[in-house]
Each structure stands twice: as structure tokens, then as C-alpha cells.
Scaffold this motif. Structure first.
Motif, mmCIF file in Angstrom:
data_model
loop_
_atom_site.group_PDB
_atom_site.id
_atom_site.type_symbol
_atom_site.label_atom_id
_atom_site.label_comp_id
_atom_site.label_asym_id
_atom_site.label_seq_id
_atom_site.Cartn_x
_atom_site.Cartn_y
_atom_site.Cartn_z
ATOM 1 N N ASN A 357 0.807 -1.228 0.000
ATOM 2 C CA ASN A 357 0.000 0.000 0.000
ATOM 3 C C ASN A 357 0.837 1.274 0.000
ATOM 4 O O ASN A 357 0.349 2.333 0.423
ATOM 5 C CB ASN A 357 -0.951 0.026 1.220
ATOM 6 C CG ASN A 357 -2.168 -0.861 1.009
ATOM 7 O OD1 ASN A 357 -2.503 -1.204 -0.118
ATOM 8 N ND2 ASN A 357 -2.818 -1.224 2.101
ATOM 9 N N MET A 358 2.078 1.205 -0.447
ATOM 10 C CA MET A 358 2.936 2.391 -0.502
ATOM 11 C C MET A 358 3.628 2.476 -1.871
ATOM 12 O O MET A 358 4.842 2.318 -1.984
ATOM 13 C CB MET A 358 3.987 2.359 0.611
ATOM 14 C CG MET A 358 3.455 2.558 2.002
ATOM 15 S SD MET A 358 4.799 2.692 3.219
ATOM 16 C CE MET A 358 3.883 3.015 4.720
ATOM 17 N N PRO A 359 2.879 2.711 -2.935
ATOM 18 C CA PRO A 359 3.500 2.752 -4.266
ATOM 19 C C PRO A 359 4.527 3.862 -4.423
ATOM 20 O O PRO A 359 5.547 3.678 -5.114
ATOM 21 C CB PRO A 359 2.304 2.957 -5.209
ATOM 22 C CG PRO A 359 1.211 3.523 -4.339
ATOM 23 C CD PRO A 359 1.427 2.925 -2.985
ATOM 24 N N GLU A 360 4.300 5.000 -3.755
ATOM 25 C CA GLU A 360 5.264 6.096 -3.889
ATOM 26 C C GLU A 360 6.580 5.738 -3.213
ATOM 27 O O GLU A 360 7.663 5.989 -3.753
ATOM 28 C CB GLU A 360 4.694 7.397 -3.280
ATOM 29 C CG GLU A 360 3.457 7.924 -3.979
ATOM 30 C CD GLU A 360 2.177 7.276 -3.486
ATOM 31 O OE1 GLU A 360 2.254 6.458 -2.536
ATOM 32 O OE2 GLU A 360 1.119 7.576 -4.065
ATOM 33 N N LYS A 361 6.490 5.157 -2.020
ATOM 34 C CA LYS A 361 7.702 4.757 -1.303
ATOM 35 C C LYS A 361 8.424 3.644 -2.053
ATOM 36 O O LYS A 361 9.657 3.632 -2.130
ATOM 37 C CB LYS A 361 7.335 4.285 0.109
ATOM 38 C CG LYS A 361 8.531 4.126 1.031
ATOM 39 C CD LYS A 361 9.201 5.446 1.312
ATOM 40 C CE LYS A 361 10.355 5.305 2.277
ATOM 41 N NZ LYS A 361 11.106 6.572 2.433
ATOM 42 N N THR A 362 7.659 2.730 -2.636
ATOM 43 C CA THR A 362 8.264 1.665 -3.440
ATOM 44 C C THR A 362 9.029 2.266 -4.610
ATOM 45 O O THR A 362 10.167 1.853 -4.893
ATOM 46 C CB THR A 362 7.177 0.700 -3.947
ATOM 47 O OG1 THR A 362 6.520 0.102 -2.831
ATOM 48 C CG2 THR A 362 7.776 -0.383 -4.817
ATOM 49 N N ALA A 363 8.425 3.236 -5.293
ATOM 50 C CA ALA A 363 9.080 3.854 -6.449
ATOM 51 C C ALA A 363 10.340 4.614 -6.039
ATOM 52 O O ALA A 363 11.304 4.693 -6.814
ATOM 53 C CB ALA A 363 8.098 4.799 -7.150
ATOM 54 N N GLU A 364 10.355 5.162 -4.827
ATOM 55 C CA GLU A 364 11.534 5.885 -4.351
ATOM 56 C C GLU A 364 12.716 4.956 -4.105
ATOM 57 O O GLU A 364 13.870 5.322 -4.332
ATOM 58 C CB GLU A 364 11.219 6.604 -3.030
ATOM 59 C CG GLU A 364 10.335 7.825 -3.157
ATOM 60 C CD GLU A 364 9.985 8.381 -1.784
ATOM 61 O OE1 GLU A 364 10.664 8.022 -0.794
ATOM 62 O OE2 GLU A 364 9.035 9.179 -1.695
ATOM 63 N N GLU A 365 12.433 3.745 -3.625
ATOM 64 C CA GLU A 365 13.511 2.875 -3.161
ATOM 65 C C GLU A 365 13.786 1.675 -4.066
ATOM 66 O O GLU A 365 14.801 1.003 -3.903
ATOM 67 C CB GLU A 365 13.192 2.383 -1.743
ATOM 68 C CG GLU A 365 13.084 3.541 -0.757
ATOM 69 C CD GLU A 365 12.967 3.095 0.680
ATOM 70 O OE1 GLU A 365 13.278 1.920 0.990
ATOM 71 O OE2 GLU A 365 12.564 3.924 1.522
ATOM 72 N N LEU A 366 12.904 1.421 -5.024
ATOM 73 C CA LEU A 366 13.083 0.294 -5.935
ATOM 74 C C LEU A 366 13.118 0.849 -7.346
ATOM 75 O O LEU A 366 12.103 1.274 -7.892
ATOM 76 C CB LEU A 366 11.928 -0.699 -5.762
ATOM 77 C CG LEU A 366 12.096 -2.113 -6.299
ATOM 78 C CD1 LEU A 366 13.314 -2.808 -5.710
ATOM 79 C CD2 LEU A 366 10.847 -2.929 -6.011
ATOM 80 N N PHE A 372 17.512 -2.088 -5.713
ATOM 81 C CA PHE A 372 16.924 -1.559 -4.490
ATOM 82 C C PHE A 372 17.940 -0.695 -3.771
ATOM 83 O O PHE A 372 19.097 -1.095 -3.586
ATOM 84 C CB PHE A 372 16.477 -2.703 -3.577
ATOM 85 C CG PHE A 372 16.029 -2.267 -2.208
ATOM 86 C CD1 PHE A 372 14.918 -1.465 -2.048
ATOM 87 C CD2 PHE A 372 16.743 -2.654 -1.078
ATOM 88 C CE1 PHE A 372 14.508 -1.051 -0.796
ATOM 89 C CE2 PHE A 372 16.337 -2.250 0.183
ATOM 90 C CZ PHE A 372 15.221 -1.442 0.321
ATOM 91 N N LEU A 373 17.525 0.509 -3.362
ATOM 92 C CA LEU A 373 18.385 1.419 -2.607
ATOM 93 C C LEU A 373 18.332 1.014 -1.140
ATOM 94 O O LEU A 373 17.319 1.238 -0.475
ATOM 95 C CB LEU A 373 17.926 2.865 -2.770
ATOM 96 C CG LEU A 373 18.245 3.571 -4.094
ATOM 97 C CD1 LEU A 373 17.424 3.006 -5.248
ATOM 98 C CD2 LEU A 373 17.986 5.062 -3.972
ATOM 99 N N THR A 374 19.410 0.446 -0.645
ATOM 100 C CA THR A 374 19.404 -0.087 0.715
ATOM 101 C C THR A 374 19.390 0.992 1.783
ATOM 102 O O THR A 374 18.975 0.741 2.915
ATOM 103 C CB THR A 374 20.638 -0.969 0.952
ATOM 104 O OG1 THR A 374 21.819 -0.149 0.913
ATOM 105 C CG2 THR A 374 20.725 -2.090 -0.072
#
Length: 497
Positions: A357-366, A372-374
Motif C-alpha cells: 500500500n505504498m507505491p510512492e515509497k516503493t518507487a523511491e527505493e526500488l 533496491f536502494l538499501t
């Protein structure tokens, strides 16, 4: 076909080989465990849980908890293992965010969780170590439900030190591919006995330790928690152990830790938090064994490992696992030359599917290319060995200069009166941020905080030297032994005005 079940559990159907060994020596066979999981899976189906539904667990470590997790895999139910230290308010967030249909809790937690479950419209049942509780296995087992490699197996929630906790979605293949790699890399086989003292609501104790044992057909001495004296008692009965650095520092304080006590062991693994080079060296001197340090995280399982054969280099997490790519990049995603510090990025079949449920956060880090940005700052040597130098959020920028806390900590920890330290950046009216050191002294040593700057002055540039020092009895840590620097920053945020 049930992708994860067929690899981890199906081969052990009916087997009399010991799987879980209690501290008193009583053993639960593979066959009995698989049968118990199948009957718990039928109980889930009888309760109305369907493939893809979410099941939250706040249970004390036990064979029953592990069987419930295996049951969820068999039934195609997505499970959320929750830290037993989470408060009712935190559990409320997790079950609402995940849309859980059921919450399984230890009977001791049911009183505080009942109002939460009722308000969220979630069914609450209890499972106790030893088989008690309201949620009981059915008389017969549920056949494995079809699940593909890309189907979700688990949500693991990140610690949430900043902002809302994120539910990392892990697929069947994320878990299985990583376990298969580790079995081969660390040479696990049916003859191995793993001394298991880790929690099983976390990647390390559940997806690394347990899945590796299952794939190898090995056994586990299953301790409810870490106790140094109990580990020492059982060490001669084991061949391997996985732990966090705190395990090893506490065992080093045991007078019985000798080469003879560890002579049956073939492998000690450390992870979940940085292992001091000093601990690595002290362990080798006391036992004759070199600890194998590896690196992973909730969203990716394991990424890097020092080799089983070859140089286990203190202070590094080794090289990328087979099939996993790692790179060190600048803020724009451009790969940096070897030897330069940047953000570590990871790509491979182990990398999660995104945040629930966090598409924006997913796009920021993946990234779109799968990396994937660790969030970890790292440097990679010419030979591919990776050294983690800190979290990006822990980087201190003082007067325009970048200061990596791990570099300062290493110099502080080398002082004779220091047991361990944590370096943080705090707001400073002139410099933007300034360095503070929080130090735990060695037992019996005389702390010398006033002399710290002078002691470090020939080892570190002036702008890296701590402007404030606090001596404490212990550092705040989470369940897996990681120092909670956010808590330290919050506690000392007004130190420089």
C-alpha cells in the motif's frame, strides 16, 4: 504446486529425522512437524482464511509458532510475524495496514490485544508454546494450496524509526532462492545441527536460519531465547550457530569459551548488526574459529557474505552472493568507482516485491531496473569486498564536511578503556551538525571522556572529533542487537543549543 512448501516441507513428509531439538534433548521429527503444520493449515481454512489473506502473529518463539508459519505457507496465507515487544498500538497499525483477517497471539498478550482486534474487526485466537490456546490444529491436514514463485508469502514490517513502518512484501521465490544460495555457499548438509537462539519474527532467525536448515535436512537446537550459559552448555552438541554481534561479545565473557568447547563447530555466522573487527579477532584467538560475517536486510534477505573458504575479512561483509548484484552509487544512481563511498544498491531474485500500500515509497527505493536502494553507505574494494560505513540517514555533515560515524567509532573502540561506542550527529547552531560520542566503558576500566579528543587527534581530522562525550552503561538496541541511533539523537538533540 506450492512453490515454497514443495521445496521446504514436502521432502520431509513422514521423515523420522530430528528437526527441532529442545534444550532438554527432546526432539520433534520432520514428519511430526510437517503433519502438525498441515493440521494447523486445515484449522486456518476452517476459520475462513483463504489464499492471499493476511495472518498476523504475535507469538513467543516455539515449535507451534514455527508450525503455524509453515501452515500459512501450505495454505497460501500471507503471514506477518510481529516482534513480541510491539505495543498494542503498534499491533493495531500493522493489522489495519495489512488488512489482516486473523491475529494469533500468545495467551499472555490476549488481554491487551483483544480491544485492538475487536476495533479492527479482526478475529483473535491464541497459541501457546506446548500446544495450548484457543487455536488448535485440526484432526486432519489440509493438502498444499497451489502457489506460484511470484505469489506473496510474507509481509515483514520495517522498524519504522522514521515515519510509518513499511510492510515489505516477500514472495515465495524471494525466500526460496536466497535459502538455496546460502545452503550451497555455507556448505550446509543433513549432518549439521544449528544452535538456534534467534527470534523467529525476523529475517535472520526465520528466513535465513530456519529455511537453510529445512533445505539441507539438518537439525536445530531450538532455544526460546539467547542465554550465554545455556549456549555454552549446548555448544558441544551443535555444528553451526547463527547470531548477532551481541551473542559473540557475551560469549567472549564466558570463561569456558575455549578451542575445546568449540571443537565440534564448523561455522559461526554473524549478522543483523555490524561486527567489530576486534570481536572477530578476539573470537579467533579464544576459539580458533573465524566468524563469517554477512549482510542482509528485511527487504532483500541476504545480499553479501564473507566466503566459507577464503579470507573472512574483519570489518567487511564480503562479496555479493551468487546471483545477486551489488553496486555503490551516488545520489543520482550513477555507479561510483571502486573505493568511493556511496549508497549500496542491490538487485537479484532475493529483492522484495515492494511496500504494501505504498507505491510512492516503493518507487523511491526500488528502481525501474530492479535495483533496491538499501540506504546503507558502503565502499567496495577492487576485489568486490563490501564494507558498510553507516546508514545514509546517520551521515553527519558538519561545516560542509561528510563524517562517517563508523570511521570515528572504530578509532574510539580501539582505545583501551572503551568497550563500544555510537557516534551521532546533532544540530549545531554554527556547524549545522556536530559529532557526539556515546561510549560504554570496559568493565573495571576508568573512563576518560575529557581525554578523548587528545587521544584521537593524531588519528582523525579535527572536524571529525566529537564535540561532546557521554559515558553510559549500555547503548539502546533493538531485538536484533542494532544500536538505535534515532533514539540517541532524540535523547540528546538539544546538546549543542
Amino acid at each position: 504446486m506450492n512453490h515454497l512448501h514443495d521445496a521446504l516441507f514436502a521432502p520431509h513428509q513422514g521423515s523420522g529425522r530430528p528437526f527441532l531439538i529442545a534444550p532438554d534433548g527432546a526432539a520433534l521429527s520432520y514428519g511430526a512437524f510437517v503433519d502438525l503444520a498441515a493440521r494447523y493449515a486445515q484449522a486456518m481454512a476452517d476459520a475462513g482464511l483463504k489464499p492471499g489473506d493476511r495472518l498476523a502473529l504475535q507469538l513467543d518463539k516455539s515449535a507451534e509458532m514455527l508450525a503455524v508459519i509453515a501452515a500459512a505457507i501450505r495454505a497460501g496465507v500471507v503471514f506477518l510475524p510481529l516482534n513480541t515487544a510491539y505495543t498494542a498500538a503498534e499491533v493495531d497499525y500493522f493489522i489495519r495496514d495489512a488488512g489482516a483477517r486473523m491475529l494469533l497471539a500468545d495467551p499472555a498478550y490476549a488481554g491487551r490485544l483483544a480491544p485492538v482486534a475487536k476495533a479492527a474487526g479482526v478475529r483473535l485466537e491464541t497459541v501457546a508454546p506446548g500446544g495450548g490456546g484457543s487455536f488448535q490444529p485440526a484432526a486432519t491436514g489440509l493438502p498444499p494450496v497451489a502457489r506460484a514463485a511470484g505469489d506473496l508469502a510474507a509481509f515483514l514490517y520495517t522498524s519504522g524509526t522514521t515515519g510509518r513502518s513499511k510492510g515489505a512484501m516477500l514472495s515465495h521465490d524471494n525466500l526460496l532462492s536466497n535459502a538455496r544460495t546460502l545452503v550451497g555457499l555455507w556448505r550446509f548438509g543433513p549432518e549439521d545441527v544449528l544452535l538456534h537462539a534467534l527470534p523467529i519474527f525476523h529475517t535472520h532467525g526465520l528466513f535465513v536460519a530456519t529455511n537453510v536448515v529445512l533445505l539441507a535436512g539438518a537439525s536445530m537446537i531450538f532455544l526460546p531465547k539467547f542465554d550465554a550459559r545455556e549456549v555454552m552448555r549446548l555448544l558441544p552438541k551443535a555444528t553451526t550457530m547463527m547470531g548477532v554481534p551481541t551473542f559473540y561479545t557475551r560469549l567472549l565473557a564466558e570463561p569456558g569459551l575455549t578451542p575445546d568447547a568449540a571443537r565440534h563447530m564448523r561455522l559461526f555466522v554473524s549478522g543483523s548488526a555490524p561486527l567489530l573487527a576486534e570481536t572477530h579477532q578476539d573470537w579467533q584467538a579464544r576459539t580458533g574459529h573465524r566468524i563469517l560475517e554477512r549482510y542482509g536486510m528485511t527487504e532483500t534477505n541476504m545480499n553479501c557474505s564473507n566466503p566459507y573458504e577464503g579470507e573472512r575479512r574483519p570489518g567487511t561483509v564480503g562479496q555479493a552472493l551468487p546471483g545477486v548484484e551489488v553496486r555503490v552509487c551516488d545520489g543520482s544512481g550513477a555507479e561510483l568507482p571502486r573505493g568511493e563511498v556511496g549508497v549500496l544498491e542491490v538487485r537479484g531474485p532475493n529483492v522484495f516485491q515492494g511496500y504494501w500500500n505504498m507505491p510512492e515509497k516503493t518507487a523511491e527505493e526500488l528502481r525501474a531496473d530492479g535495483f533496491f536502494l538499501t540506504g546503507d553507505l558502503a565502499v567496495m574494494g577492487a576485489d568486490g569486498y563490501v564494507t558498510i560505513v553507516g546508514r545514509a540517514k546517520d551521515l553527519v555533515i558538519s561545516g560542509g564536511y561528510n563524517i562517517y560515524p563508523s570511521e570515528v567509532e572504530a578509532e574510539i573502540d580501539a582505545l583501551p578503556w572503551v568497550l563500544e561506542s555510537a557516534v551521532i550527529g546533532l544540530p549545531h547552531p554554527d556547524m549545522g551538525e556536530a559529532v557526539m560520542a556515546v561510549i560504554v566503558p570496559r568493565p573495571g576500566a576508568t573512563p576518560d571522556p575529557e581525554g578523548l579528543a587528545a587521544a584521537l587527534s593524531e588519528r582523525l581530522a579535527r572536524f571529525k572529533l566529537p564535540r561532546a562525550v557521554e559515558v553510559v552503561a549500555e547503548l539502546p538496541r533493538n531485538t536484533m542487537g542494532k544500536v538505535q541511533k534515532a533514539a540517541l539523537r532524540a535523547a540528546h538533540k538539544g546538546r549543542f543549543g
